[in-house]
Design a protein around this motif. Structure first.
Motif, PDB file in Angstrom:
ATOM      1  N   LYS A  53      31.740  41.810  43.031  1.00  0.00           N
ATOM      2  CA  LYS A  53      32.799  42.909  43.432  1.00  0.00           C
ATOM      3  C   LYS A  53      34.037  42.804  43.002  1.00  0.00           C
ATOM      4  N   ALA A 105      36.826  45.061  40.992  1.00  0.00           N
ATOM      5  CA  ALA A 105      38.168  45.337  41.602  1.00  0.00           C
ATOM      6  C   ALA A 105      39.143  45.062  40.841  1.00  0.00           C
ATOM      7  N   VAL A 164      44.663  53.094  44.932  1.00  0.00           N
ATOM      8  CA  VAL A 164      43.608  52.022  44.508  1.00  0.00           C
ATOM      9  C   VAL A 164      44.129  50.694  43.866  1.00  0.00           C
ATOM     10  N   TYR A 171      45.028  43.083  48.204  1.00  0.00           N
ATOM     11  CA  TYR A 171      43.898  42.410  48.438  1.00  0.00           C
ATOM     12  C   TYR A 171      43.583  41.185  47.660  1.00  0.00           C
ATOM     13  N   ARG A 225      38.520  43.428  52.839  1.00  0.00           N
ATOM     14  CA  ARG A 225      38.289  44.562  52.132  1.00  0.00           C
ATOM     15  C   ARG A 225      38.028  45.659  53.178  1.00  0.00           C
ATOM     16  N   THR A 226      37.674  45.244  54.456  1.00  0.00           N
ATOM     17  CA  THR A 226      37.405  46.422  55.464  1.00  0.00           C
ATOM     18  C   THR A 226      38.869  47.156  55.813  1.00  0.00           C
ATOM     19  N   ALA A 233      41.542  47.018  53.846  1.00  0.00           N
ATOM     20  CA  ALA A 233      41.924  47.751  52.587  1.00  0.00           C
ATOM     21  C   ALA A 233      41.150  49.199  52.532  1.00  0.00           C
ATOM     22  N   GLN A 234      40.071  49.303  52.956  1.00  0.00           N
ATOM     23  CA  GLN A 234      39.417  50.526  52.899  1.00  0.00           C
ATOM     24  C   GLN A 234      39.964  51.335  53.947  1.00  0.00           C
ATOM     25  N   VAL A 235      40.126  50.930  55.218  1.00  0.00           N
ATOM     26  CA  VAL A 235      40.509  51.800  56.217  1.00  0.00           C
ATOM     27  C   VAL A 235      42.062  52.307  55.848  1.00  0.00           C
ATOM     28  N   MET A 255      43.241  52.633  52.642  1.00  0.00           N
ATOM     29  CA  MET A 255      42.986  53.743  51.801  1.00  0.00           C
ATOM     30  C   MET A 255      42.866  54.953  52.430  1.00  0.00           C
ATOM     31  N   ILE A 256      41.777  55.187  53.292  1.00  0.00           N
ATOM     32  CA  ILE A 256      41.532  56.433  53.983  1.00  0.00           C
ATOM     33  C   ILE A 256      42.663  56.927  54.578  1.00  0.00           C
TER      34      ILE A 256
END
Length: 241
Positions: A121, A125, A180, A187, A203-204, A206-208, A210-211
């Motif tokens: 992963k 990335a 992105v 990260y 990662r979590t 970063a994803q939150v 991002m949204i």
């Protein structure tokens, strides 16, 4: 007795050795963190348009030094100077990042082969961070060049640039690409410098982010387009009541 000559190498920390590489890594991370922090602040500043034209206008005046002006109005020159400063940081960051780019066809083939055989992963990335970084160099340069050449911003002037100047075409691509690149970069910096080793948690987060930022930026862009579509030409600067 023969005299020994010391040749700079990676072993003894010459100009292209380990010492230089370590300093370059530190500077790359530092400029990346500065740009990431600026991105977070800048997106929230732009999103102030969601609170109304007058709120955005007040933010602009404060950021352009309006509190030091007898009239309360800021100076567009402040925007120009800060845009040049950010552009310099972008160029330094990009130049340092180029050290890690594959420059030969064989290196690209080796990278793609590695990614196909080993589903890692963080490698993926890094790959997407590299691709988005290459795209961003042109998008960021275009955006900052606009702010340097035409630094006037405000509810009407910014909306005019977005809608009538068709800048929304740039921002539709710019928004996801910069998010992105920036969030993957933050990260990797957190892991690289040992701030945290909890990859799953980072990662979590970063994803939150991002949204959240994608929604925030999209709503802001839609608002600017909506305001721009209602303006009459020639566009007059917004004047608060």
């Amino acid at each position: 007795m023969s005299e020994k000559t010391r040749v700079p190498t990676a072993i003894n920390g010459g100009p292209f050795g380990q010492a230089w590489s370590a300093r370059a890594d530190c500077l790359q991370s530092l400029t990346g963190v500065l740009l990431g922090a600026f991105l977070l602040v800048h997106m929230h500043f732009e999103a102030s348009i969601l609170l109304g034209k007058e709120t955005f206008y007040r933010f602009v005046q404060v950021l352009e030094g309006g509190m030091f002006s007898a009239t309360g109005h800021g100076w567009p020159l402040v925007t120009q100077i800060f845009s040049v400063f950010i552009l310099v940081i972008v160029v330094v960051h990009a130049a340092l990042a180029l050290r890690r780019f594959p420059v030969q066809l064989g290196q690209w083939r080796a990278l793609r082969g590695f990614m196909s055989n080993i589903k890692h992963k963080d490698t993926r990335a890094w790959y997407w961070q590299m691709i988005t970084g290459f795209i961003l160099f042109f998008l960021v340069s275009a955006h900052l060049a606009t702010m340097i050449l035409d630094p006037k911003i405000g509810p009407h002037l910014s909306a005019d640039r977005v809608y009538n100047g068709h800048a929304w075409l740039l921002y539709v691509v710019f928004l996801p690409v910069v998010l992105v690149h920036g969030l993957i970069g933050l990260y990797r910096v957190i892991l690289k410098w040992g701030v945290s080793n909890n990859r799953s948690l980072i990662r979590t987060i970063a994803q939150v982010l991002m949204i959240y930022l994608l929604c925030l930026g999209s709503l802001s862009l839609i608002t600017y387009i909506s305001i721009g579509s209602e303006l009459t030409l020639p566009v007059q600067p917004f004047i608060p009541k």
